[in-house]
Design a protein around this motif. Structure first.
Motif, PDB file in Angstrom:
ATOM      1  N   MET A   1      18.329  -4.789 -36.659  1.00  0.00           N
ATOM      2  CA  MET A   1      17.785  -5.598 -37.763  1.00  0.00           C
ATOM      3  C   MET A   1      18.053  -4.890 -39.098  1.00  0.00           C
ATOM      4  SD  MET A   1      16.178  -8.280 -36.330  1.00  0.00           S
ATOM      5  CE  MET A   1      14.853  -8.871 -37.348  1.00  0.00           C
ATOM      6  N   ILE A   2      18.266  -5.680 -40.144  1.00  0.00           N
ATOM      7  CA  ILE A   2      18.558  -5.138 -41.467  1.00  0.00           C
ATOM      8  C   ILE A   2      17.260  -4.713 -42.143  1.00  0.00           C
ATOM      9  CG2 ILE A   2      19.510  -5.665 -43.750  1.00  0.00           C
ATOM     10  CD1 ILE A   2      21.380  -7.665 -42.371  1.00  0.00           C
ATOM     11  N   GLU A   3      17.188  -3.455 -42.542  1.00  0.00           N
ATOM     12  CA  GLU A   3      16.016  -2.930 -43.240  1.00  0.00           C
ATOM     13  C   GLU A   3      16.153  -3.165 -44.742  1.00  0.00           C
ATOM     14  OE1 GLU A   3      13.403  -1.684 -41.839  1.00  0.00           O
ATOM     15  OE2 GLU A   3      14.046  -1.243 -39.791  1.00  0.00           O
ATOM     16  N   ALA A   4      15.013  -3.021 -45.460  1.00  0.00           N
ATOM     17  CA  ALA A   4      14.990  -3.284 -46.906  1.00  0.00           C
ATOM     18  C   ALA A   4      15.499  -2.087 -47.692  1.00  0.00           C
ATOM     19  CB  ALA A   4      13.575  -3.647 -47.351  1.00  0.00           C
ATOM     20  N   LYS A   5      16.638  -1.600 -47.300  1.00  0.00           N
ATOM     21  CA  LYS A   5      17.277  -0.499 -48.020  1.00  0.00           C
ATOM     22  C   LYS A   5      18.719  -0.420 -47.551  1.00  0.00           C
ATOM     23  CE  LYS A   5      15.533   2.775 -44.577  1.00  0.00           C
ATOM     24  NZ  LYS A   5      14.737   3.999 -44.325  1.00  0.00           N
ATOM     25  N   GLY A   6      19.542   0.256 -48.300  1.00  0.00           N
ATOM     26  CA  GLY A   6      20.922   0.436 -47.891  1.00  0.00           C
ATOM     27  C   GLY A   6      21.839  -0.694 -48.336  1.00  0.00           C
ATOM     28  N   TRP A   7      23.140  -0.468 -48.186  1.00  0.00           N
ATOM     29  CA  TRP A   7      24.165  -1.379 -48.681  1.00  0.00           C
ATOM     30  C   TRP A   7      24.166  -2.714 -47.952  1.00  0.00           C
ATOM     31  CZ3 TRP A   7      26.720  -3.400 -52.240  1.00  0.00           C
ATOM     32  CH2 TRP A   7      27.920  -4.067 -52.055  1.00  0.00           C
ATOM     33  N   VAL A   8      23.908  -2.716 -46.643  1.00  0.00           N
ATOM     34  CA  VAL A   8      23.953  -3.971 -45.882  1.00  0.00           C
ATOM     35  C   VAL A   8      22.883  -4.932 -46.386  1.00  0.00           C
ATOM     36  CG1 VAL A   8      23.743  -5.023 -43.602  1.00  0.00           C
ATOM     37  CG2 VAL A   8      24.907  -2.831 -43.848  1.00  0.00           C
ATOM     38  N   PHE A   9      21.687  -4.408 -46.630  1.00  0.00           N
ATOM     39  CA  PHE A   9      20.617  -5.264 -47.163  1.00  0.00           C
ATOM     40  C   PHE A   9      21.007  -5.832 -48.526  1.00  0.00           C
ATOM     41  CE2 PHE A   9      16.989  -5.624 -50.076  1.00  0.00           C
ATOM     42  CZ  PHE A   9      16.220  -6.570 -49.418  1.00  0.00           C
ATOM     43  N   TRP A  10      21.506  -4.981 -49.399  1.00  0.00           N
ATOM     44  CA  TRP A  10      21.781  -5.441 -50.758  1.00  0.00           C
ATOM     45  C   TRP A  10      22.991  -6.364 -50.829  1.00  0.00           C
ATOM     46  CZ3 TRP A  10      18.162  -5.644 -54.010  1.00  0.00           C
ATOM     47  CH2 TRP A  10      17.130  -4.699 -54.006  1.00  0.00           C
ATOM     48  N   ARG A  11      24.000  -6.134 -49.991  1.00  0.00           N
ATOM     49  CA  ARG A  11      25.150  -7.045 -50.032  1.00  0.00           C
ATOM     50  C   ARG A  11      24.771  -8.414 -49.466  1.00  0.00           C
ATOM     51  NH1 ARG A  11      29.899  -5.480 -45.749  1.00  0.00           N
ATOM     52  NH2 ARG A  11      30.456  -7.663 -46.122  1.00  0.00           N
ATOM     53  N   GLY A  12      23.961  -8.432 -48.389  1.00  0.00           N
ATOM     54  CA  GLY A  12      23.514  -9.706 -47.828  1.00  0.00           C
ATOM     55  C   GLY A  12      22.615 -10.468 -48.778  1.00  0.00           C
ATOM     56  N   THR A  13      21.671  -9.759 -49.391  1.00  0.00           N
ATOM     57  CA  THR A  13      20.745 -10.410 -50.325  1.00  0.00           C
ATOM     58  C   THR A  13      21.478 -10.874 -51.570  1.00  0.00           C
ATOM     59  OG1 THR A  13      18.977  -8.980 -49.499  1.00  0.00           O
ATOM     60  CG2 THR A  13      18.579 -10.121 -51.580  1.00  0.00           C
ATOM     61  N   LEU A  14      22.393 -10.046 -52.076  1.00  0.00           N
ATOM     62  CA  LEU A  14      23.178 -10.443 -53.249  1.00  0.00           C
ATOM     63  C   LEU A  14      24.011 -11.677 -52.953  1.00  0.00           C
ATOM     64  CD1 LEU A  14      24.116  -9.899 -56.142  1.00  0.00           C
ATOM     65  CD2 LEU A  14      25.860  -8.348 -55.206  1.00  0.00           C
ATOM     66  N   ALA A  15      24.589 -11.747 -51.760  1.00  0.00           N
ATOM     67  CA  ALA A  15      25.376 -12.925 -51.382  1.00  0.00           C
ATOM     68  C   ALA A  15      24.524 -14.188 -51.434  1.00  0.00           C
ATOM     69  CB  ALA A  15      25.959 -12.747 -49.980  1.00  0.00           C
ATOM     70  N   LEU A  16      23.307 -14.118 -50.912  1.00  0.00           N
ATOM     71  CA  LEU A  16      22.428 -15.291 -50.893  1.00  0.00           C
ATOM     72  C   LEU A  16      21.941 -15.649 -52.292  1.00  0.00           C
ATOM     73  CD1 LEU A  16      20.491 -14.426 -47.636  1.00  0.00           C
ATOM     74  CD2 LEU A  16      22.122 -16.303 -47.936  1.00  0.00           C
ATOM     75  N   ILE A  17      21.721 -14.649 -53.144  1.00  0.00           N
ATOM     76  CA  ILE A  17      21.352 -14.925 -54.537  1.00  0.00           C
ATOM     77  C   ILE A  17      22.498 -15.647 -55.242  1.00  0.00           C
ATOM     78  CG2 ILE A  17      20.873 -13.863 -56.782  1.00  0.00           C
ATOM     79  CD1 ILE A  17      19.407 -11.633 -55.250  1.00  0.00           C
ATOM     80  N   ILE A  18      23.724 -15.162 -55.028  1.00  0.00           N
ATOM     81  CA  ILE A  18      24.894 -15.792 -55.644  1.00  0.00           C
ATOM     82  C   ILE A  18      25.056 -17.230 -55.135  1.00  0.00           C
ATOM     83  CG2 ILE A  18      27.434 -15.744 -55.734  1.00  0.00           C
ATOM     84  CD1 ILE A  18      27.190 -12.655 -55.720  1.00  0.00           C
TER      85      ILE A  18
END
Length: 400
Positions: A1-18
């Motif tokens: 599962m993706i935790e609320a830290k690290g590059w995987v979390f931020w790239r996934g969240t950024l993708a959904l924001i975009i």
């Protein structure tokens, strides 16, 4: 599962924001263009407003089906397909030469626009830990607001500079960049488990949710508030582009920065929920909507802007609370309960213009406000009924 830290979390969240930014920018790009569209195609204000409302209508109806479809076929592929569909229809809008074709394309676009809002949270639910999900959803929703503001600014500034066709072309280019980043950034699904697609299950869940009085009242409150709120913005553009204000499209588009107070209202609703019951927060938000609408009647540009700031704060205070209350009170199939709330929400948006137009034709903005307050007063009654209905189980439990 993706935790609320690290590059995987931020790239996934950024993708959904975009992706969220792209979706809502395309939904709202026509709103500051409405007077221009009316003049260009020699049509009425109501007909011009239909270029916005037909999109929200097809978007709302489609929400019911994408969630169950993604349960069967997967998340990322459907989101990508629908975002590419949005980009292609926006590009096609830049070359349209007749208003009926513009309506057809905006209707088709609404079908594609529903894909990401219906699936994004389900994707995060599959892949993210509960803590990461809570953080990511808050960031994702911020993309909704930014997209609404961004789309209106693109429509207003580019539309005034080069006309509606140029605004659609710029929006298509922005969308192409967004969907490319989305495809690159969003991690592949690792924990998705397919389930069979059954229309009977969709209908059964809808019937279940509509039989829940608390949920039904929330659906009506959210739907009827958006029914008025978003269509007030459509008619105020005609007011401000006419004398004595005579604002150009780019300055009218700046009016949608008032949505920023909605971000404050959404955040404030969460804090208030720890102090007073959520149905009371919906009552408060609706009261603020009534006050904001009355403030716009003072006539000066500054009071109109102040009234719209109040409206945005009140609306999002009520909307975010109602949405949260639906999730809290859905006993099962929570995802479909939230989707049904959005169906009422967007179908309400698509119908409000037909209700307000006779008021506009009869007496202009003052009568639009009168028609608005009539509906808001009914919503206010619904919030009070919800307070009563929500207390009954607690009272019954205490008595036993």
């Amino acid at each position: 599962m993706i935790e609320a830290k690290g590059w995987v979390f931020w790239r996934g969240t950024l993708a959904l924001i975009i992706g969220s930014f792209m979706v809502f920018a395309n939904v709202y790009v026509t709103q500051p263009l409405l007077p221009m569209i009316a003049g260009h195609f020699a049509i009425t204000e109501l007909q011009a407003a239909s270029s916005f409302t037909i999109t929200t209508f097809t978007l709302g109806i489609s929400l019911l089906f994408y969630g169950p479809l993604s349960d069967a076929l997967g998340r990322k592929g459907i989101m990508l397909f629908t975002l590419f569909g949005v980009t292609l229809t926006t590009c096609a809008l830049a070359f349209v030469e007749s208003y009926p074709w513009l309506l057809v394309l905006r209707g088709v676009q609404g079908f594609f626009l529903a894909g990401l809002p219906a699936i994004a949270v389900a994707y995060m639910g599959d892949e993210y830990t509960p803590h990461a999900l809570a953080v990511a959803v808050g960031l994702y929703i911020s993309g909704n607001t930014l997209g609404g503001i961004g789309g209106r600014l693109i429509g207003g500034f580019v539309g005034e500079w080069q006309g509606p066709s140029a605004a659609f072309m710029v929006m298509a280019l922005v969308s192409l960049v967004c969907v490319s980043l989305f495809a690159y950034l969003l991690p592949k699904s690792q924990r998705f488990q397919p389930r069979p697609f059954k229309v009977s299950s969709i209908l059964q869940n809808v019937r279940l949710h509509l039989s829940n009085r608390v949920l039904l009242l929330c659906y009506l409150i959210g739907g009827f508030n958006f029914f008025i709120f978003i269509n007030q913005y459509s008619y105020i553009t005609f007011v401000l582009e006419a004398a004595p204000y005579s604002l150009s499209a780019k300055y009218v588009s700046l009016l949608f920065l008032t949505y920023l107070s909605g971000t404050v209202g959404s955040a404030f609703s969460g804090k208030l929920a720890g102090i007073i019951p959520q149905p009371r927060i919906m009552t408060l938000g609706t009261c603020v909507l009534i006050i904001g609408s009355l403030v716009t009647l003072q006539g000066s540009l500054s009071t109109i802007i102040m009234g719209l700031f109040l409206n945005c704060f009140g609306f999002f205070l009520c909307h975010s609370t109602a949405s949260s209350y639906v999730s809290k009170n859905a006993h099962q199939a929570k995802a479909s309960a939230s989707s049904l709330y959005l169906v009422f929400y967007y179908v309400g948006a698509s119908c409000g213009g037909f209700y307000l137009d006779p008021f506009w034709q009869y007496g202009g903005w003052s009568w639009v406000v009168a028609g608005s307050i009539l509906v808001f007063s009914c919503v206010l009654t619904l919030t009070l009924v919800l307070s009563s209905v929500s207390r009954k189980p607690v009272e019954a439990f205490s008595a036993s």
